[in-house]
Design an enzyme around this catalytic site. Sequence first.
Site, short mmCIF file in Angstrom:
data_model
loop_
_atom_site.label_atom_id
_atom_site.label_comp_id
_atom_site.label_asym_id
_atom_site.label_seq_id
_atom_site.Cartn_x
_atom_site.Cartn_y
_atom_site.Cartn_z
N ARG A 129 33.08 69.68 31.08
CA ARG A 129 33.32 69.17 32.44
C ARG A 129 32.00 68.78 33.11
NH1 ARG A 129 35.36 73.40 35.49
NH2 ARG A 129 33.56 73.47 36.85
N TYR A 140 41.72 45.93 46.49
CA TYR A 140 42.79 46.42 45.61
C TYR A 140 43.68 47.40 46.38
CZ TYR A 140 44.80 49.10 41.74
OH TYR A 140 45.66 49.75 40.90
N ASP A 171 32.60 47.93 44.43
CA ASP A 171 33.49 47.95 43.26
C ASP A 171 33.21 46.66 42.49
OD1 ASP A 171 35.55 47.66 41.45
OD2 ASP A 171 37.09 48.45 42.78
N LYS A 176 39.20 47.76 32.68
CA LYS A 176 39.32 46.31 32.73
C LYS A 176 38.36 45.65 31.72
CE LYS A 176 42.36 47.05 35.93
NZ LYS A 176 42.05 48.17 36.70
C1 PLP Z 1 39.26 46.03 41.63
C2 PLP Z 1 39.87 47.29 41.11
N1 PLP Z 1 39.26 48.46 41.36
C3 PLP Z 1 39.78 49.62 40.91
C4 PLP Z 1 40.94 49.66 40.19
C5 PLP Z 1 41.48 50.98 39.73
O1 PLP Z 1 41.23 51.18 38.41
P1 PLP Z 1 42.07 52.21 37.49
O2 PLP Z 1 43.43 51.62 37.34
O3 PLP Z 1 41.27 52.29 36.25
O4 PLP Z 1 42.13 53.50 38.25
C6 PLP Z 1 41.59 48.47 39.89
C7 PLP Z 1 42.84 48.50 39.08
O5 PLP Z 1 43.53 47.52 38.96
C8 PLP Z 1 41.05 47.25 40.37
O6 PLP Z 1 41.66 46.07 40.13
#
Ligand code: PLP
Length: 393
Positions: free
Chosen positions: A55, A109, A182, A207
């Site tokens: 962890r 998102y 992000d 992604k």
């Molecule tokens: C821009 C963006 N940030 C964060 C996330 C969240 O990622 P996760 O699904 O791996 O938790 C997504 C998921 O689609 C996303 O499109």
Amino acid sequence: MKIHSKAVHAGDRKKAGQHIPITTPICTATSFFYDSMEKLDRVFGQEEPGFAYSRYDNPTTAALEELMCELEQGHTALACASGMAAIHTAVTTALTDRRKSVVAANAMYGATVSLLMNVLQPAGVEVRFADICDLDALRAAVRQAQPGCLLIETISNPLLRVGAIDRIAEIAREAGAALVVDNTFGTPLIARPLELGAHFSVHSITKYLAGHGDVLGGAVVTDEAHGPALRALSRTVGPVLGPFEAYLTMRGIKTFPLRMERQCANACRVASWLAEHPRVERVYFPGDAAHPDAATVARLFPPNLWGAVVSFEIRDARREQVFRMMDALRMIVRATSVGDVHTMMLYPVMSSHREISPKHRERMGIRDNLLRLSVGIEAPEDIISDLDQALAS
Ligand SMILES: Cc1ncc(COP(=O)(O)O)c(C=O)c1O
């Protein structure tokens, strides 16, 4: 090294006993054994490098974290169990010694909006949204909110707006706030937020980085100043990625720059084709000369790399027509997520932005006829011909 070389080499070839494996193996152990209690004590106390408990740190995950630091030009990284865990961990770390107030981009998102409204706000964090592409409006929001953290996306999901990360970082610094970016849609091939002054770059590695639709994961990369707080929070809360996923992610990242270049080129072709289609009302693509943030894109992004997502609205379509068109797709995969090798189509109102109220969605500009296309590495002719026959339906 350039990013293509880093993606292939960074993090690998750590000595494991007598041998040095050329790629990082999966280390499944949860705990680590030492010959002497004195040594274990020093490792537990972080006075000596080493692994004590997975962890806190794990050899496979640590190799991925080293790779992420190289790609994002950061000092410390944390691999997380999902992109959402990464965003939560980054924002919480950013707010550790700062005012519990976040100013976030008004187009993000859906789950990130949900995290702010349904998790952080009830826990006492003030949340305010602002148009990050209007720097005067952002400055005014920051003056009023006195935030401890600004939260933005490099390329926003799903309307693909692009904020001036470097100027937003200046606004954050003047206010004593940390900027969390992000960078999932941007990827380190297109933008490295820490180089532009941000304090945290976060990813859904689910992604583009992992890229094959078989890993759920996230990452936070930060500077030297925030590294200890990030690691300390993670040791206690444990939002960490498992070693299997870390292994798959490292394997995926080796080809990420190549895949991303191809995906960006394909997206550009698809966006131009969609723009000419009589059934398409509007196309959102950062490479479009008429994009509202074209000047920022030209200033911050490398030539011909505009991301690999194209969003578009179908003329006069409601849910029934959108469903019919999506049901007619033959090769393009009808599913959520972005960044995989295969092209995927998503209906944001039904999925990524489902949890947001229709009123809030409308304010964000997400309409019932909007579709998001994550363009893959297939032959562009095949992507276009599938879209063509589906739109004809
Ligand atoms: C821009 C963006 N940030 C964060 C996330 C969240 O990622 P996760 O699904 O791996 O938790 C997504 C998921 O689609 C996303 O499109």
